[in-house]
Write an enzyme that holds these catalytic residues in place. Structure first.
Site, mmCIF file in Angstrom:
data_model
loop_
_atom_site.group_PDB
_atom_site.id
_atom_site.type_symbol
_atom_site.label_atom_id
_atom_site.label_comp_id
_atom_site.label_asym_id
_atom_site.label_seq_id
_atom_site.Cartn_x
_atom_site.Cartn_y
_atom_site.Cartn_z
ATOM 1 C CE LYS A 73 78.655 85.794 30.620
ATOM 2 N NZ LYS A 73 79.387 86.315 30.108
ATOM 3 C CG ASN A 86 73.036 83.092 43.167
ATOM 4 O OD1 ASN A 86 72.079 82.536 42.231
ATOM 5 N ND2 ASN A 86 73.416 81.985 43.386
ATOM 6 N NE ARG A 87 73.736 90.379 37.680
ATOM 7 C CZ ARG A 87 73.761 89.249 36.645
ATOM 8 N NH1 ARG A 87 74.460 88.303 36.696
ATOM 9 N NH2 ARG A 87 73.074 90.029 35.863
ATOM 10 C CG LEU A 88 76.326 86.530 46.270
ATOM 11 C CD1 LEU A 88 75.824 85.331 47.205
ATOM 12 C CD2 LEU A 88 76.033 87.637 46.748
#
Length: 214
Positions: free
Chosen positions: A9, A191-193
């Site tokens: 996601k 971007n999972r940041l």
């Protein structure tokens, strides 16, 4: 066996920046709570996961309902003789967490729990529907019972005993106030940041604000 590694996601609904947050976590919690409520898509915005250290030394988490929050802390109600009640009495260091998937947010609260005053517990108990009052009295929460009939039979008897009468709060049932010492706000980002902002209570009762790496 099922491989879930392809569950993906992208998080892109909001951001969490130091330039737009208040100096204390309760005001940010209030803002987020109402934003999630207004956004919709959740049946119980006040549902939270309560984690305790049990008498057996194992951590345990379960979902309970937040019933009030103030600048002093977060309040929920339970049977003091339940598994979680005994765990908190033995070790008051607990964790509360909220997961609001509709806005890709989490709030994680480390705190110290203590029983609310009898006045606060009485006031909330009186506000409950009669069925919920009876349920609190009937259930020896977390204890093994022979069947559901045990509960239903006790409920029927109580309904007869208290017909037309006031239903008093049992001494073994009441509230816990969780005083936060650390509150982390997590906002999903691309971007999972992810954005992670942590408030830590200082000795002078101010809050130190820090950004954590995702």
């Amino acid at each position: 066996m099922e491989d879930l590694s392809n569950y993906r996601k992208s998080y892109d609904k909001s951001e969490l920046l130091e330039t737009t947050i208040p100096v204390d976590p309760i005001n940010l919690f209030k803002r987020w709570f109402h934003e999630v409520e207004d956004f919709g898509g959740l049946d119980e915005v006040n549902a939270m996961t309560l984690s305790t250290i049990g008498l057996d030394g194992f951590p345990k988490s379960r979902v309970v309902l937040l019933k009030k929050y103030t600048f002093e802390g977060f309040i929920f109600y339970t049977n003091y003789n339940s598994e979680k009640g005994k765990a908190i009495t033995n070790n008051a260091n607990i964790c509360l967490s909220f997961f609001w998937h509709t806005l890709e947010r989490q709030v994680i609260i480390k705190g110290i729990a203590k029983k609310t005053t009898n006045k606060i517990s009485d006031g909330y108990f009186e506000s409950r529907p009669d069925g919920s009052k009876f349920g609190a009295i009937v259930s020896n929460q977390s204890e093994v019972i022979a069947s559901r009939n045990v509960l239903e039979d006790k409920l029927k008897q109580l309904e007869k005993d208290f017909l037309g009468k006031e239903i008093p709060r049992p001494d073994f049932w009441g509230g816990f106030l969780v005083k936060p010492i650390e509150v982390e706000f997590w906002q999903g980002r691309p971007n999972r940041l992810h954005d992670r902002i942590r408030y830590k209570l200082q000795e002078d009762f101010s809050w130190k604000i820090e950004r954590l790496s995702p």
